[in-house]
Design a protein around this motif. Structure first.
Motif, PDB file in Angstrom:
ATOM      1  N   ILE A   1       0.840  -1.207   0.000  1.00 45.52           N
ATOM      2  CA  ILE A   1       0.000   0.000   0.000  1.00 45.52           C
ATOM      3  C   ILE A   1       0.872   1.252   0.000  1.00 45.52           C
ATOM      4  O   ILE A   1       0.561   2.239  -0.663  1.00 45.52           O
ATOM      5  N   ALA A   2       2.003   1.214   0.702  1.00 44.44           N
ATOM      6  CA  ALA A   2       2.920   2.361   0.721  1.00 44.44           C
ATOM      7  C   ALA A   2       3.490   2.617  -0.677  1.00 44.44           C
ATOM      8  O   ALA A   2       3.564   3.767  -1.125  1.00 44.44           O
ATOM      9  N   GLU A   3       3.859   1.552  -1.372  1.00 48.89           N
ATOM     10  CA  GLU A   3       4.387   1.699  -2.731  1.00 48.89           C
ATOM     11  C   GLU A   3       3.316   2.253  -3.675  1.00 48.89           C
ATOM     12  O   GLU A   3       3.587   3.128  -4.494  1.00 48.89           O
ATOM     13  N   PHE A   4       2.105   1.753  -3.569  1.00 50.13           N
ATOM     14  CA  PHE A   4       1.016   2.256  -4.408  1.00 50.13           C
ATOM     15  C   PHE A   4       0.762   3.740  -4.132  1.00 50.13           C
ATOM     16  O   PHE A   4       0.535   4.523  -5.056  1.00 50.13           O
ATOM     17  N   ILE A   5       0.814   4.130  -2.880  1.00 49.68           N
ATOM     18  CA  ILE A   5       0.591   5.537  -2.523  1.00 49.68           C
ATOM     19  C   ILE A   5       1.724   6.412  -3.063  1.00 49.68           C
ATOM     20  O   ILE A   5       1.470   7.496  -3.599  1.00 49.68           O
ATOM     21  N   ARG A   6       2.959   5.952  -2.962  1.00 51.20           N
ATOM     22  CA  ARG A   6       4.081   6.729  -3.515  1.00 51.20           C
ATOM     23  C   ARG A   6       3.914   6.947  -5.019  1.00 51.20           C
ATOM     24  O   ARG A   6       4.254   7.999  -5.540  1.00 51.20           O
TER      25      ARG A   6
ATOM     26  N   LEU B   1      -0.422  12.629   1.531  1.00 54.70           N
ATOM     27  CA  LEU B   1       0.254  11.398   1.116  1.00 54.70           C
ATOM     28  C   LEU B   1       1.558  11.221   1.894  1.00 54.70           C
ATOM     29  O   LEU B   1       1.831  10.158   2.448  1.00 54.70           O
ATOM     30  N   ASP B   2       2.360  12.289   1.972  1.00 52.43           N
ATOM     31  CA  ASP B   2       3.623  12.223   2.713  1.00 52.43           C
ATOM     32  C   ASP B   2       3.385  11.904   4.184  1.00 52.43           C
ATOM     33  O   ASP B   2       4.112  11.116   4.783  1.00 52.43           O
ATOM     34  N   ASN B   3       2.353  12.530   4.759  1.00 50.73           N
ATOM     35  CA  ASN B   3       2.035  12.268   6.169  1.00 50.73           C
ATOM     36  C   ASN B   3       1.604  10.823   6.386  1.00 50.73           C
ATOM     37  O   ASN B   3       1.983  10.197   7.375  1.00 50.73           O
ATOM     38  N   GLN B   4       0.817  10.289   5.477  1.00 49.49           N
ATOM     39  CA  GLN B   4       0.372   8.902   5.598  1.00 49.49           C
ATOM     40  C   GLN B   4       1.552   7.939   5.534  1.00 49.49           C
ATOM     41  O   GLN B   4       1.602   6.956   6.274  1.00 49.49           O
TER      42      GLN B   4
ATOM     43  N   ALA C   1       2.618   5.458   8.514  1.00 52.53           N
ATOM     44  CA  ALA C   1       2.663   4.038   8.143  1.00 52.53           C
ATOM     45  C   ALA C   1       1.564   3.204   8.812  1.00 52.53           C
ATOM     46  O   ALA C   1       1.760   2.036   9.116  1.00 52.53           O
ATOM     47  N   ASP C   2       0.399   3.803   9.014  1.00 53.86           N
ATOM     48  CA  ASP C   2      -0.753   3.085   9.561  1.00 53.86           C
ATOM     49  C   ASP C   2      -1.522   2.489   8.380  1.00 53.86           C
ATOM     50  O   ASP C   2      -2.069   3.220   7.548  1.00 53.86           O
ATOM     51  N   VAL C   3      -1.549   1.170   8.295  1.00 53.19           N
ATOM     52  CA  VAL C   3      -2.157   0.490   7.147  1.00 53.19           C
ATOM     53  C   VAL C   3      -3.603   0.921   6.933  1.00 53.19           C
ATOM     54  O   VAL C   3      -4.020   1.200   5.810  1.00 53.19           O
ATOM     55  N   LYS C   4      -4.375   0.992   7.991  1.00 56.79           N
ATOM     56  CA  LYS C   4      -5.796   1.357   7.869  1.00 56.79           C
ATOM     57  C   LYS C   4      -5.952   2.768   7.286  1.00 56.79           C
ATOM     58  O   LYS C   4      -6.764   2.995   6.386  1.00 56.79           O
ATOM     59  N   LEU C   5      -5.155   3.718   7.784  1.00 58.56           N
ATOM     60  CA  LEU C   5      -5.223   5.091   7.274  1.00 58.56           C
ATOM     61  C   LEU C   5      -4.745   5.170   5.825  1.00 58.56           C
ATOM     62  O   LEU C   5      -5.310   5.906   5.018  1.00 58.56           O
ATOM     63  N   MET C   6      -3.709   4.401   5.502  1.00 58.85           N
ATOM     64  CA  MET C   6      -3.220   4.385   4.123  1.00 58.85           C
ATOM     65  C   MET C   6      -4.277   3.799   3.186  1.00 58.85           C
ATOM     66  O   MET C   6      -4.488   4.300   2.086  1.00 58.85           O
TER      67      MET C   6
END
Length: 175
Positions: A8-13, A27-30, A34-39
């Motif tokens: 999910i972090a890679e997809f958001i980046r 996006l940077d804050n998420q 690194a909270d999976v649910k928030l991401m």
């Protein structure tokens, strides 16, 4: 459906090229939290605002472009979407015309991308016409072409771009 933290972090980046300024900040804050649910919530809301009827289909289309950009413009150090050409491709789409010049005398390898109609997928700028982007590879050993000049709104503008492009000197051997 995406449960892996790294995934999910890679997809958001990969969304950065099409994100608005406020979305980039969020996006940077998420990514820092690194909270999976928030991401997951951010990711879903990001695509929900772009396609209320079928956000998953929109993501799938974008994801295919990201994969293509990673293959075509990626380097050993950067994913394709992190490079200037990758960002421009994802933000504005494929150019209408792409001129590549890998070995012009006294010039760094460069590409000129022309857009007859430029639509900004990040919605930062209004539609524009007849815009160009000049990318060059001053490192020579990588595939990382950096943006040198563009006449598009909110992009790097350098009136001396031609001089910088042709700054590469070749040593003449004399006997």
């Amino acid at each position: 459906k995406i449960t892996g933290k790294d995934t999910i972090a890679e997809f958001i980046r990969s969304l950065r090229p099409i994100a608005s300024e406020s979305e980039k900040t969020f996006l940077d804050n998420q990514l820092k939290l690194a909270d999976v649910k928030l991401m997951q919530q951010f990711f879903y809301n990001f695509w929900q605002t772009r396609s209320k009827l079928n956000p998953e289909e929109e993501w799938n289309k974008y994801s295919q472009n990201v994969k293509a950009v990673n293959t075509k413009f990626g380097t050993f150090i950067f994913k394709g979407y992190e490079t200037d050409r990758g960002r421009v491709y994802l933000q504005y789409g494929p150019p209408d015309k792409r001129d590549e010049s890998p070995s012009e005398p006294n010039a760094y390898p460069y590409e000129i991308w022309v857009y007859y109609k430029l639509n900004d997928n990040s919605k930062l700028n209004p539609p524009q016409t007849n815009r160009q982007f000049i990318f060059y590879n001053s490192e020579l050993a990588t595939n990382n072409y950096q943006i040198l000049h563009s006449d598009a709104l909110s992009e790097t503008h350098d009136s001396r771009w031609e001089m910088k492009l042709h700054k590469r000197c070749t040593a003449l051997l004399t006997l």
